[in-house]
Scaffold this active site. Structure first.
Site, PDB file in Angstrom:
ATOM      1  N   TYR A  54       3.511 -12.513 -23.306  1.00 58.25           N
ATOM      2  CA  TYR A  54       3.509 -12.793 -21.872  1.00 58.25           C
ATOM      3  C   TYR A  54       4.610 -11.986 -21.185  1.00 58.25           C
ATOM      4  O   TYR A  54       5.790 -12.122 -21.498  1.00 58.25           O
ATOM      5  CB  TYR A  54       3.709 -14.279 -21.597  1.00 58.25           C
ATOM      6  CG  TYR A  54       2.609 -15.182 -22.135  1.00 58.25           C
ATOM      7  CD1 TYR A  54       1.375 -14.676 -22.526  1.00 58.25           C
ATOM      8  CD2 TYR A  54       2.807 -16.554 -22.249  1.00 58.25           C
ATOM      9  CE1 TYR A  54       0.383 -15.507 -23.018  1.00 58.25           C
ATOM     10  CE2 TYR A  54       1.827 -17.394 -22.739  1.00 58.25           C
ATOM     11  CZ  TYR A  54       0.617 -16.862 -23.125  1.00 58.25           C
ATOM     12  OH  TYR A  54      -0.366 -17.694 -23.620  1.00 58.25           O
ATOM     13  N   GLN A 177      -5.594 -23.617 -30.068  1.00 58.31           N
ATOM     14  CA  GLN A 177      -5.408 -23.454 -28.620  1.00 58.31           C
ATOM     15  C   GLN A 177      -6.522 -22.586 -28.041  1.00 58.31           C
ATOM     16  O   GLN A 177      -6.439 -21.371 -28.010  1.00 58.31           O
ATOM     17  CB  GLN A 177      -4.043 -22.839 -28.306  1.00 58.31           C
ATOM     18  CG  GLN A 177      -3.770 -22.820 -26.805  1.00 58.31           C
ATOM     19  CD  GLN A 177      -2.389 -22.323 -26.434  1.00 58.31           C
ATOM     20  OE1 GLN A 177      -2.245 -21.465 -25.579  1.00 58.31           O
ATOM     21  NE2 GLN A 177      -1.369 -22.864 -27.072  1.00 58.31           N
ATOM     22  N   GLY A 285      -0.019 -24.349 -15.785  1.00 55.12           N
ATOM     23  CA  GLY A 285       1.021 -23.470 -15.259  1.00 55.12           C
ATOM     24  C   GLY A 285       1.265 -23.758 -13.794  1.00 55.12           C
ATOM     25  O   GLY A 285       0.623 -24.628 -13.200  1.00 55.12           O
TER      26      GLY A 285
END
Length: 334
Positions: A54, A177, A285
């Site tokens: 990220y 995930q 998020g």
């Protein structure tokens, strides 16, 4: 906030987990990112998910700085390895022993912690023997640098093979995930039944479908200014496939359902994924603190069977559920 066990383990995580993909180190200034993390803590969130890829490692650094001063034992910190980092050299990606061992050290340094609670394989590596990958993960666990192991976007067959090796090696593979939301249900036919059998939970990303399930995107209307769909640095590509008029028209039918329950559209979407017994947490998020505060209120919301049926009826024809849509790159991306 409510808490759920992660897989067949004694580890509990917050059912709303804070994720910083596409935000920290890229879309959001560091000061705002820190405020979002603190808002998550104020809402009772204790679990935080990131990845080395990220913002090319910057997201981990921002999260580590934002969590500085918190009692480490009261947090659950997750990160991942696979995608390219650094200068994208020939060993700067994948699940080789070399890349895993170097990546965990880098992640711990950036996160300012001695260990992560969960270390996840961000995709399946078709160029590295699974035995090599699992042995490396076992050594990471035995060294105390990670407590548990997980995977992300693996097929049911891949999960079963890795779980068997993990068991033989004496480590716990306890999480998967995947992307999962009202519109994207590809884990339901195969991954979820396999994981239920093996004692593995889902930590799902994109529960609000990159913002589409908030209802802010309207069919036939311009994209909202400042929305993820207008962010050419990465957000626009992620959401593009969900902006067909047919999909947006179906999503609009969810608004009265949410209103009847006194929920926002986002809260309804998060509560929907948490209604799946195999889901331990929804990753949420935020680009503003108030977003995480509002979305965290979905914790503990229970949806009745008739509500779930209404949602299915509203979205009939636009739901993706083919398990073959879960794929990893055929070759390493570096």
């Amino acid at each position: 906030m409510e808490f759920r066990y992660l897989g067949n383990s004694g580890l509990k995580i917050s059912e709303i987990t804070y994720g910083n993909w596409l935000t920290h180190g890229s879309q959001v200034e560091n000061e705002i990112a820190t405020k979002c993390v603190h808002a998550a803590l104020d809402a009772g969130i204790t679990s935080f998910d990131t990845a080395d890829v990220y913002a090319n490692t910057k997201a981990e650094s921002v999260l580590g700085e934002a969590l500085k001063g918190q009692r480490r034992e009261s947090l659950e910190i997750f990160t991942k390895v696979y995608w390219p980092t650094g200068p994208r050299g020939h060993n700067d990606c994948g699940l080789s022993r070399k890349h895993i061992m170097e990546s965990i050290n880098g992640s711990l340094s950036r996160l300012q912690t001695d260990y992560v609670d969960l270390y996840q394989a961000h995709r399946y590596d078709n160029e590295t023997p699974l035995e090599e990958t699992m042995q490396a993960f076992a050594d990471v666990v035995r060294s105390g640098k990670a407590l548990y192991i997980g995977v992300s976007e693996w097929t049911a067959e891949q999960i079963r093979a890795a779980h068997g090796m993990a068991t033989d090696l004496g480590i716990q593979l306890i999480s998967s995930q995947p992307q999962y939301n009202m519109l994207w249900r590809v884990i339901e036919p195969e991954v979820v039944p396999t994981c239920q059998e093996l004692g593995i939970s889902q930590i799902v990303w994109s529960p609000i479908a990159q913002g589409v399930l908030t209802g802010k995107y309207k069919p036939g209307q311009p994209l909202p200014e400042g929305s993820r769909a207008t962010d050419e640095s990465g957000g626009a590509k992620a959401v593009a496939g969900l902006l067909e008029d047919e999909t947006l028209e179906a999503v609009a039918k969810l608004e009265p359902i949410a209103q009847d329950l006194n929920l926002t559209m986002a809260q309804l979407a998060i509560a929907w994924v948490l209604a799946n017994d195999n889901v331990a947490a929804a990753l949420v998020g935020a680009s503003r603190p108030e977003q995480i505060t509002s979305n965290a209120e979905a914790a503990g919301v229970k949806l009745d069977a008739d509500v779930l049926t209404k949602i299915d009826d509203a979205l009939a024809g636009v739901v993706k559920s083919d398990p073959k849509l879960t794929v990893s790159p055929e070759t390493r991306p570096c």
